[in-house]
Design a protein around this motif. Structure first.
Motif, PDB file in Angstrom:
ATOM      1  N   LYS A   1      53.314  39.557 -39.076  1.00 37.58           N
ATOM      2  CA  LYS A   1      53.114  38.192 -38.600  1.00 37.58           C
ATOM      3  C   LYS A   1      54.319  37.755 -37.769  1.00 37.58           C
ATOM      4  O   LYS A   1      55.440  38.209 -37.998  1.00 37.58           O
ATOM      5  N   PRO A   2      54.103  36.871 -36.821  1.00 38.95           N
ATOM      6  CA  PRO A   2      55.212  36.406 -35.977  1.00 38.95           C
ATOM      7  C   PRO A   2      56.383  35.810 -36.766  1.00 38.95           C
ATOM      8  O   PRO A   2      57.512  35.846 -36.316  1.00 38.95           O
ATOM      9  N   ASP A   3      56.105  35.268 -37.956  1.00 34.20           N
ATOM     10  CA  ASP A   3      57.178  34.698 -38.763  1.00 34.20           C
ATOM     11  C   ASP A   3      57.481  35.544 -40.003  1.00 34.20           C
ATOM     12  O   ASP A   3      58.127  35.079 -40.939  1.00 34.20           O
ATOM     13  N   GLY A   4      57.028  36.802 -40.001  1.00 39.43           N
ATOM     14  CA  GLY A   4      57.285  37.691 -41.127  1.00 39.43           C
ATOM     15  C   GLY A   4      58.766  37.983 -41.279  1.00 39.43           C
ATOM     16  O   GLY A   4      59.548  37.864 -40.332  1.00 39.43           O
TER      17      GLY A   4
ATOM     18  N   LEU B   1      60.402  40.595 -41.374  1.00 42.94           N
ATOM     19  CA  LEU B   1      60.935  41.684 -40.547  1.00 42.94           C
ATOM     20  C   LEU B   1      60.412  41.638 -39.113  1.00 42.94           C
ATOM     21  O   LEU B   1      60.445  42.645 -38.411  1.00 42.94           O
ATOM     22  N   HIS B   2      59.942  40.488 -38.657  1.00 38.67           N
ATOM     23  CA  HIS B   2      59.303  40.418 -37.345  1.00 38.67           C
ATOM     24  C   HIS B   2      60.241  40.786 -36.194  1.00 38.67           C
ATOM     25  O   HIS B   2      59.776  41.157 -35.122  1.00 38.67           O
ATOM     26  N   GLN B   3      61.542  40.737 -36.411  1.00 35.67           N
ATOM     27  CA  GLN B   3      62.471  41.089 -35.347  1.00 35.67           C
ATOM     28  C   GLN B   3      62.917  42.551 -35.405  1.00 35.67           C
ATOM     29  O   GLN B   3      63.639  43.007 -34.531  1.00 35.67           O
ATOM     30  N   VAL B   4      62.484  43.280 -36.414  1.00 36.06           N
ATOM     31  CA  VAL B   4      62.854  44.686 -36.561  1.00 36.06           C
ATOM     32  C   VAL B   4      61.774  45.541 -35.904  1.00 36.06           C
ATOM     33  O   VAL B   4      60.593  45.379 -36.197  1.00 36.06           O
ATOM     34  N   SER B   5      62.166  46.465 -35.043  1.00 31.62           N
ATOM     35  CA  SER B   5      61.180  47.292 -34.350  1.00 31.62           C
ATOM     36  C   SER B   5      60.550  48.314 -35.296  1.00 31.62           C
ATOM     37  O   SER B   5      61.143  48.707 -36.311  1.00 31.62           O
ATOM     38  N   SER B   6      59.363  48.762 -34.939  1.00 32.41           N
ATOM     39  CA  SER B   6      58.681  49.798 -35.723  1.00 32.41           C
ATOM     40  C   SER B   6      59.521  51.068 -35.752  1.00 32.41           C
ATOM     41  O   SER B   6      59.597  51.754 -36.772  1.00 32.41           O
ATOM     42  N   LEU B   7      60.129  51.389 -34.623  1.00 37.43           N
ATOM     43  CA  LEU B   7      60.980  52.582 -34.561  1.00 37.43           C
ATOM     44  C   LEU B   7      62.168  52.452 -35.509  1.00 37.43           C
ATOM     45  O   LEU B   7      62.524  53.407 -36.205  1.00 37.43           O
TER      46      LEU B   7
END
Length: 97
Positions: free
Chosen positions: A18-21, A23-29
């Motif tokens: 979610k946009p406010d999750g 970890l939303h700023q952490v990339s999948s990589l």
């Protein structure tokens, strides 16, 4: 058919969807790389002995749409000799029972 052995496993945390999750700023990589690095560290794993890395990816779109498993394995220091691929779940894990 050759035998397959699962050496270890790890799951990344939730909170990116979610946009406010959390970890939303952490990339999948970054998440995948952290998981593979943790496997290597906690088991003192010699990555020269790793034959393959398989990474599950529920939603392979955007930055996770490429070969995120290969990129994460390389970034985590597994070396160029280790092949890696991702598998995609067709349904959320809770419904796979």
């Amino acid at each position: 058919m050759p035998e397959a052995f699962v050496y270890d496993h790890v799951r990344t945390p939730r909170g990116r969807g979610k946009p406010d999750g959390a970890l939303h700023q952490v990339s999948s990589l970054a998440l995948a790389t952290t998981a593979l690095a943790a496997l290597k560290q906690r088991s003192d794993l010699d990555t020269a002995l790793v034959d393959d890395v398989i990474l599950g990816c529920v939603d392979p779109v955007g930055e996770a749409g490429g070969d995120i498993a290969r990129a994460a394995a390389l970034t985590a220091g597994y070396g160029h000799h280790v092949p890696a691929s991702r598998s995609t779940a067709s349904a959320p894990p809770d419904s796979m029972q």
